[in-house]
Structures are given as structure tokens and as C-alpha cells.
Design an enzyme around this catalytic site. Structure first.
Site, short mmCIF file in Angstrom:
data_model
loop_
_atom_site.label_atom_id
_atom_site.label_comp_id
_atom_site.label_asym_id
_atom_site.label_seq_id
_atom_site.Cartn_x
_atom_site.Cartn_y
_atom_site.Cartn_z
N ASP A 57 0.93 -1.32 0.04
CA ASP A 57 0.08 -0.02 0.02
C ASP A 57 0.81 1.23 0.08
O ASP A 57 0.31 2.31 0.16
CB ASP A 57 -0.72 0.16 1.12
CG ASP A 57 -2.35 -0.88 0.97
OD1 ASP A 57 -2.60 -1.14 -0.26
OD2 ASP A 57 -3.04 -1.24 1.93
N ARG A 82 -0.14 -1.74 7.35
CA ARG A 82 0.60 -0.63 7.00
C ARG A 82 1.42 0.05 8.08
O ARG A 82 2.20 1.02 7.60
CB ARG A 82 -0.47 0.35 6.31
CG ARG A 82 -1.48 -0.02 5.32
CD ARG A 82 -2.17 1.01 4.57
NE ARG A 82 -1.25 1.86 3.94
CZ ARG A 82 -1.55 2.90 3.27
NH1 ARG A 82 -2.91 3.31 3.41
NH2 ARG A 82 -0.67 3.81 2.73
N ARG A 127 -10.84 5.65 9.97
CA ARG A 127 -9.04 5.70 10.10
C ARG A 127 -8.61 6.40 11.14
O ARG A 127 -8.63 5.99 12.54
CB ARG A 127 -8.58 5.79 8.74
CG ARG A 127 -8.71 4.70 7.71
CD ARG A 127 -8.64 3.38 8.07
NE ARG A 127 -8.62 2.28 7.01
CZ ARG A 127 -7.98 2.14 5.93
NH1 ARG A 127 -6.88 2.69 5.74
NH2 ARG A 127 -8.30 1.22 5.11
N HIS A 156 -11.44 7.32 3.97
CA HIS A 156 -10.72 8.36 4.24
C HIS A 156 -11.54 9.70 3.62
O HIS A 156 -12.12 9.51 2.75
CB HIS A 156 -9.45 8.38 3.34
CG HIS A 156 -8.26 7.21 3.94
ND1 HIS A 156 -7.69 6.50 3.05
CD2 HIS A 156 -7.93 7.34 5.34
CE1 HIS A 156 -6.51 6.09 3.93
NE2 HIS A 156 -6.81 6.38 5.14
N CYS A 250 -4.61 9.84 -3.55
CA CYS A 250 -4.16 8.69 -2.55
C CYS A 250 -2.66 8.80 -2.79
O CYS A 250 -1.76 8.54 -2.00
CB CYS A 250 -4.76 7.51 -2.60
SG CYS A 250 -6.53 7.52 -2.14
#
Ligand code: ARG
Length: 272
Positions: A57, A82, A127, A156, A250
């Protein structure tokens, strides 16, 4: 930006990620390179962070930190898959002599914190945790407007809202709680509202430099809505990287230099 050398969907931490569906690292690389070259062609300086094997990611570098006035607050990821990305960002800022530290609370960087003309729009719900909003306000010394996300597909803030310039934003009302929707309507009465279709093709995961707005070529109504306001939409295909739940925005973390004064190129409508 971070080249998707090791891009893959090997786990699922958002509804877009389906590890049983085949992914093509090569296609991901090609789409990423197109975005990279487009930014360079538009006159922007692109810095790179080294990809790390086992961290698929990392291509979504927007999540690595929030950077305002030359200060960086490095991410603390919600998921263990992550978590190790933070070390790479801490090292990146350290080597280059930036003023930085890691966030204390769960904070997914520019995935959830968007700088909009001296106020930071801050997402929570999936998140970044609410306590991270207070930390961001203290760290940057800027007001924070907290917004709650309620649709897990838009986990997000940058999947549901894009900052276009110092005063203008576009967003998907359906992604927010009723209270946050009311807050957005009050603070940004002239915002561009995206319909469900454009939201679903990740039309709000857009990169704007104040004039050009890089959006998925699949978006139907947004290009026209942007043009009406003097922006120049530029379409891009990010469908491979969308399998990981991310689009153009992103993949880009904005590095705001020390005490930069927000400035956007004069738009056509203003010249007219
Ligand atoms: N697979 C990544 C995750 O779920 C995608 C992150 C997308 N990045 C973003 N800025 N929205 O964490």
C-alpha cells in the site's frame, strides 16, 4: 510519490480490496507513471519515497504524513499491515532536515487531513481517530474542522472530498454524517456536489493545483462542473490502483514549504 514496485492486493482493509481478484503490478506502474509524468508536465516538482517490499500500500503516499508550513506530522496507521510504512516517512523527513515527528494518535495523513486555505478539514469514522484532530490542531497551530465519515466505501476523507483551491471544495454529501453535512453546507455553501456515480468512480479523489484538477476519466458530471468554475479538469485512468481502494489523490502527498502563502494560478474566469 512512491512507485508501486510492490503493488498488490494481498489483504483487505477497505471494501474495495478483494485479494481473490487478480491485480497487475505492471498496469499499476503504468497508471502511476502517467500520473507522475502529468504532474511534472504541469510544472510541479515530484519527490520520491523508496518503495519497500512487503508494503504493497505504499503507493498511496498521501497517507504517509500531513505537511503544512514546512512541518510534517508523520502517520500512525490504524492497521498493522501498514504500520511499518511510517518508518520510511520518518527517515525521509529526517534525512532532508525537515521539522517532523510521528503522530501520537491514529492518523492517516493526507488521507484524512486536507488543508483548505488555513483550516484543516479532518476526517474520522474509519481510520484517523477523533483525538488525532486535536493533535493536528496543536501541531500546526491551525483550526481543524472535524468531519465524520459514515459510508465504509469512503473510509478516508480524500475519497469523499477534494480541496480545489483556497476557497473551493467538492464533495460527496452521502459519505458524511448529517451533522457533518450541515457543517459543510454552512462553511462551503458554493461547493461542487458530486453525484453517487462520480463518487463511486473515485471522482473526489482528485489532485488540484488550484487550476488543473486531475480526476478519473470515468467521472461523468464533475468535468463539466469544474469547467463552469474555471478549473481545467484533466482525466486519468487509475482503475488498477483503485483495486487497492485508492486513486490519484491517494498517490500524492503535498509537501507544503515553510510558510508558503497559498497561491493558485489566476483562473480564466478571473481574467475575463
Ligand atoms: N489500501 C489502502 C488502505 O486501505 C488505500 C489507501 C488509499 N489512500 C487514500 N489516501 N485514500 O489504506
Amino acid at each position: 510519490m512512491c512507485e508501486p514496485t510492490f503493488f498488490d492486493v494481498s489483504y483487505s482493509i477497505n471494501p474495495w480490496m478483494d485479494p481473490s481478484r487478480p491485480t497487475s503490478t505492471e498496469r499499476g506502474l503504468t497508471q502511476w507513471k502517467t500520473l507522475h509524468d502529468l504532474l511534472v508536465d504541469l510544472g510541479h516538482t515530484v519527490e520520491l519515497v523508496e518503495p519497500v517490499a512487503g508494503l504493497p500500500d505504499m503507493v498511496y503516499s498521501a497517507n504517509g504524513a500531513t505537511v503544512v508550513d514546512g512541518r510534517a506530522l508523520v502517520a500512525r496507521f490504524r492497521h498493522e499491515q501498514r504500520a511499518d510504512e511510517s518508518a520510511t516517512y520518518l527517515e525521509w523527513f529526517r534525512i532532508r532536515g525537515w521539522d517532523f515527528r510521528q503522530a501520537e494518535y491514529v492518523n492517516e495523513g493526507e488521507g484524512d487531513f486536507l488543508y483548505a486555505g488555513d483550516v484543516l478539514l479532518a476526517g474520522t469514522g474509519f481510520r484517523s481517530e477523533p483525538k488525532a484532530h486535536g493533535e493536528v490542531q496543536e501541531f500546526f497551530g491551525k483550526p481543524v474542522l472535524g468531519l465524520t465519515l459514515v459510508d465504509e466505501r469512503y473510509y478516508h476523507l480524500d475519497t469523499a472530498l477534494a480541496v480545489l483551491d483556497e476557497n473551493e471544495i467538492m464533495y460527496n454529501p452521502g459519505a458524511f454524517s448529517p451533522q457533518s453535512r450541515a457543517l459543510l453546507a454552512e462553511q462551503f455553501p458554493d461547493a461542487i456536489l458530486a453525484d453517487a456515480y462520480d463518487a463511486e468512480v473515485f471522482g473526489l479523489n482528485a489532485v488540484s493545483d488550484g487550476l488543473h484538477v486531475i480526476i478519473p476519466q470515468q467521472a461523468e458530471r464533475l468535468p463539466g462542473q469544474l469547467r463552469e468554475r474555471g478549473f481545467v479538469p484533466v482525466g486519468i485512468d487509475m482503475t488498477e490502483l483503485l483495486k487497492g481502494g485508492g486513486g490519484a489523490k491517494c498517490c500524492v502527498l503535498e509537501l507544503r514549504a515553510p510558510l508558503a502563502i497559498p497561491h493558485s494560478p489566476k483562473r480564466e474566469t478571473e481574467n475575463a
